[in-house]
Design a protein around this motif. Sequence first.
Motif, mmCIF file in Angstrom:
data_model
loop_
_atom_site.group_PDB
_atom_site.id
_atom_site.type_symbol
_atom_site.label_atom_id
_atom_site.label_comp_id
_atom_site.label_asym_id
_atom_site.label_seq_id
_atom_site.Cartn_x
_atom_site.Cartn_y
_atom_site.Cartn_z
ATOM 1 N N MET A 1 -39.202 51.689 7.397
ATOM 2 C CA MET A 1 -38.439 50.841 6.464
ATOM 3 C C MET A 1 -38.646 51.361 5.046
ATOM 4 O O MET A 1 -39.763 51.755 4.682
ATOM 5 C CB MET A 1 -38.944 49.406 6.577
ATOM 6 N N LYS A 2 -37.606 51.357 4.268
ATOM 7 C CA LYS A 2 -37.678 51.859 2.890
ATOM 8 C C LYS A 2 -38.622 51.008 2.060
ATOM 9 O O LYS A 2 -38.711 49.812 2.239
ATOM 10 C CB LYS A 2 -36.297 51.785 2.260
ATOM 11 N N GLY A 3 -39.322 51.651 1.148
ATOM 12 C CA GLY A 3 -40.114 50.879 0.200
ATOM 13 C C GLY A 3 -41.519 50.580 0.676
ATOM 14 O O GLY A 3 -42.347 50.157 -0.104
ATOM 15 N N LYS A 4 -41.802 50.794 1.980
ATOM 16 C CA LYS A 4 -43.161 50.530 2.440
ATOM 17 C C LYS A 4 -44.045 51.709 2.049
ATOM 18 O O LYS A 4 -43.615 52.858 2.063
ATOM 19 C CB LYS A 4 -43.179 50.317 3.954
ATOM 20 N N PRO A 5 -45.326 51.451 1.695
ATOM 21 C CA PRO A 5 -46.180 52.516 1.197
ATOM 22 C C PRO A 5 -46.554 53.548 2.260
ATOM 23 O O PRO A 5 -46.514 53.259 3.454
ATOM 24 C CB PRO A 5 -47.418 51.774 0.703
ATOM 25 N N GLN A 6 -46.926 54.753 1.824
ATOM 26 C CA GLN A 6 -47.317 55.832 2.726
ATOM 27 C C GLN A 6 -48.833 56.024 2.681
ATOM 28 O O GLN A 6 -49.356 56.612 1.752
ATOM 29 C CB GLN A 6 -46.605 57.140 2.317
ATOM 30 N N VAL A 7 -49.513 55.502 3.651
ATOM 31 C CA VAL A 7 -50.960 55.640 3.728
ATOM 32 C C VAL A 7 -51.324 55.792 5.196
ATOM 33 O O VAL A 7 -50.466 55.683 6.063
ATOM 34 C CB VAL A 7 -51.699 54.392 3.172
ATOM 35 N N LEU B 1 -45.984 44.591 6.834
ATOM 36 C CA LEU B 1 -46.151 45.190 5.509
ATOM 37 C C LEU B 1 -46.176 46.711 5.528
ATOM 38 O O LEU B 1 -45.864 47.358 4.540
ATOM 39 C CB LEU B 1 -47.456 44.670 4.872
ATOM 40 N N LEU B 2 -46.594 47.280 6.662
ATOM 41 C CA LEU B 2 -46.677 48.739 6.782
ATOM 42 C C LEU B 2 -45.911 49.201 8.013
ATOM 43 O O LEU B 2 -45.892 48.501 9.028
ATOM 44 C CB LEU B 2 -48.138 49.191 6.942
ATOM 45 N N ASP B 3 -45.339 50.397 7.939
ATOM 46 C CA ASP B 3 -44.685 50.955 9.122
ATOM 47 C C ASP B 3 -45.730 51.261 10.195
ATOM 48 O O ASP B 3 -46.844 51.701 9.880
ATOM 49 C CB ASP B 3 -43.952 52.255 8.747
ATOM 50 N N ASP B 4 -45.348 51.090 11.458
ATOM 51 C CA ASP B 4 -46.281 51.342 12.569
ATOM 52 C C ASP B 4 -46.844 52.761 12.534
ATOM 53 O O ASP B 4 -47.994 52.985 12.894
ATOM 54 C CB ASP B 4 -45.568 51.134 13.919
ATOM 55 N N ILE C 1 -49.606 37.347 7.705
ATOM 56 C CA ILE C 1 -49.100 38.226 6.635
ATOM 57 C C ILE C 1 -49.963 38.085 5.381
ATOM 58 O O ILE C 1 -50.321 39.085 4.752
ATOM 59 C CB ILE C 1 -47.621 37.903 6.310
ATOM 60 N N ASN C 2 -50.350 36.850 5.052
ATOM 61 C CA ASN C 2 -51.152 36.647 3.839
ATOM 62 C C ASN C 2 -52.503 37.357 3.920
ATOM 63 O O ASN C 2 -52.937 37.986 2.960
ATOM 64 C CB ASN C 2 -51.373 35.150 3.575
ATOM 65 N N LEU C 3 -53.137 37.237 5.096
ATOM 66 C CA LEU C 3 -54.448 37.892 5.230
ATOM 67 C C LEU C 3 -54.276 39.412 5.222
ATOM 68 O O LEU C 3 -55.051 40.126 4.577
ATOM 69 C CB LEU C 3 -55.161 37.415 6.507
ATOM 70 N N ALA C 4 -53.247 39.896 5.913
ATOM 71 C CA ALA C 4 -52.992 41.345 5.918
ATOM 72 C C ALA C 4 -52.735 41.825 4.487
ATOM 73 O O ALA C 4 -53.267 42.860 4.060
ATOM 74 C CB ALA C 4 -51.791 41.669 6.806
ATOM 75 N N ARG C 5 -51.969 41.049 3.720
ATOM 76 C CA ARG C 5 -51.664 41.445 2.347
ATOM 77 C C ARG C 5 -52.943 41.482 1.504
ATOM 78 O O ARG C 5 -53.166 42.419 0.742
ATOM 79 C CB ARG C 5 -50.628 40.503 1.724
ATOM 80 N N ALA C 6 -53.784 40.475 1.672
ATOM 81 C CA ALA C 6 -55.038 40.422 0.904
ATOM 82 C C ALA C 6 -55.903 41.648 1.214
ATOM 83 O O ALA C 6 -56.492 42.261 0.314
ATOM 84 C CB ALA C 6 -55.790 39.136 1.223
ATOM 85 N N ILE C 7 -55.950 42.020 2.491
ATOM 86 C CA ILE C 7 -56.774 43.165 2.903
ATOM 87 C C ILE C 7 -56.198 44.459 2.333
ATOM 88 O O ILE C 7 -56.927 45.287 1.757
ATOM 89 C CB ILE C 7 -56.847 43.243 4.452
ATOM 90 N N LEU C 8 -54.898 44.625 2.476
ATOM 91 C CA LEU C 8 -54.272 45.871 2.011
ATOM 92 C C LEU C 8 -54.361 45.979 0.484
ATOM 93 O O LEU C 8 -54.554 47.069 -0.064
ATOM 94 C CB LEU C 8 -52.821 45.967 2.503
ATOM 95 N N THR C 9 -54.279 44.864 -0.198
ATOM 96 C CA THR C 9 -54.409 44.867 -1.658
ATOM 97 C C THR C 9 -55.841 45.267 -2.030
ATOM 98 O O THR C 9 -56.059 46.076 -2.928
ATOM 99 C CB THR C 9 -54.079 43.465 -2.227
ATOM 100 N N GLU C 10 -56.816 44.717 -1.305
ATOM 101 C CA GLU C 10 -58.216 45.052 -1.566
ATOM 102 C C GLU C 10 -58.475 46.544 -1.333
ATOM 103 O O GLU C 10 -59.244 47.180 -2.052
ATOM 104 C CB GLU C 10 -59.117 44.188 -0.650
ATOM 105 N N ILE C 11 -57.775 47.101 -0.351
ATOM 106 C CA ILE C 11 -57.911 48.526 -0.053
ATOM 107 C C ILE C 11 -57.289 49.362 -1.179
ATOM 108 O O ILE C 11 -57.601 50.536 -1.338
ATOM 109 C CB ILE C 11 -57.194 48.825 1.300
#
Length: 318
Positions: free
Chosen positions: A1-7, A28-31, A304-314
């Motif tokens: 999906m467009k706009g998702k980060p590349q990590v 939040l992230l592509d598989d 989604i909220n917990l995943a977002r919090a984790i990815l933001t912390e990363i």
Amino acid sequence: MKGKPQVSITLLSGGTGTPKLLLGVRELLDDNLLTIIGNTGDDDTFFGLLVSPDIDSLIYLFSNQLDLEKFWGVEDETYNTLQQLGMMKEPTWFQLGDKDLALHLARNRLLSSGYTLTEAINESCTKLEITAKIVPMTDDPVKTTMVNEKNERLSFQEYTVKFREKIPVKAVHYEGSEKAKATKEAIRAIKNANAIILGPSNPITSVGPMLALPEIKNALIKSKAKVIAVSPLDSGKAFSGPAARLLKELGYEATSLGIAKLYKEFLDVFVISTNDSELRESIQDLGIKAICSNISLKTKTEQINLARAILTEIGINL
Ligand code: GDP
């Protein structure tokens, strides 16, 4: 999906807890940015077919077939084969569904023709158009066994499915782990990750077998990537399953602090429940950053909220 980060994110997963977090991460992230190392200590053979429950749940999750009520098995499952086996007086305590059998039959064909477990899983993932990488911790046999009060060793499936986790456990062994080699795919995934996530899986029966492989534990210790975990306990209670009881029975503290102590050699950040904020300082004293959050993963919004919090912390910009 467009706009998702590349990590490149590596997760360690077992059982039903981490898949719940993965549902949020996938939003939040592509598989294809995800590698999931699966516990194989629960693997067992039924009717000659290798069942790898933790890996199978991941395969069903990433092929959008997972039963989201139970968090294992295929949705809309039927049990005609099992019923028929019952009529033939065969043991039926292990719930093998009709749809589930297809994965096991296909895997059996691959394993019988010389594929390693890693290769067989990879082949099933390709056929099911899964773009996340699902890799077993090892291709060698490692068996989680539970010692009951009579000093008998039960397989993990006997403990969980046959005895429904109702019996006291004196010890847990990860048989074969001293000799087993971690898969090179698992080690590479730990080495190359931008971040490593340990989902809220049972520390004894799901994460324990992976850490019992010295190569995996050492790779986590050596990793320069941030290692972040989510607690499976809230106020000393598991959301599901026997994690708290097992920790107590084996002499560990059945709290998020107790789990932090088990992970302290490699853990950078631990996400614990806001109800456990009084443990924060003691966890930080271990050299681990403790974040208090809502760690329930029941609803899609929570996932989604917990995943977002984790990815933001990363440090991932979402
Ligand atoms: P089990 O103990 O045999 O069920 O082993 P699993 O590795 O499948 O563990 C599931 C773990 O996930 C349990 O320890 C649960 O407490 C945890 N879990 C289940 N649901 C949630 C949830 O909504 N939030 C969190 N943080 N953990 C959960």
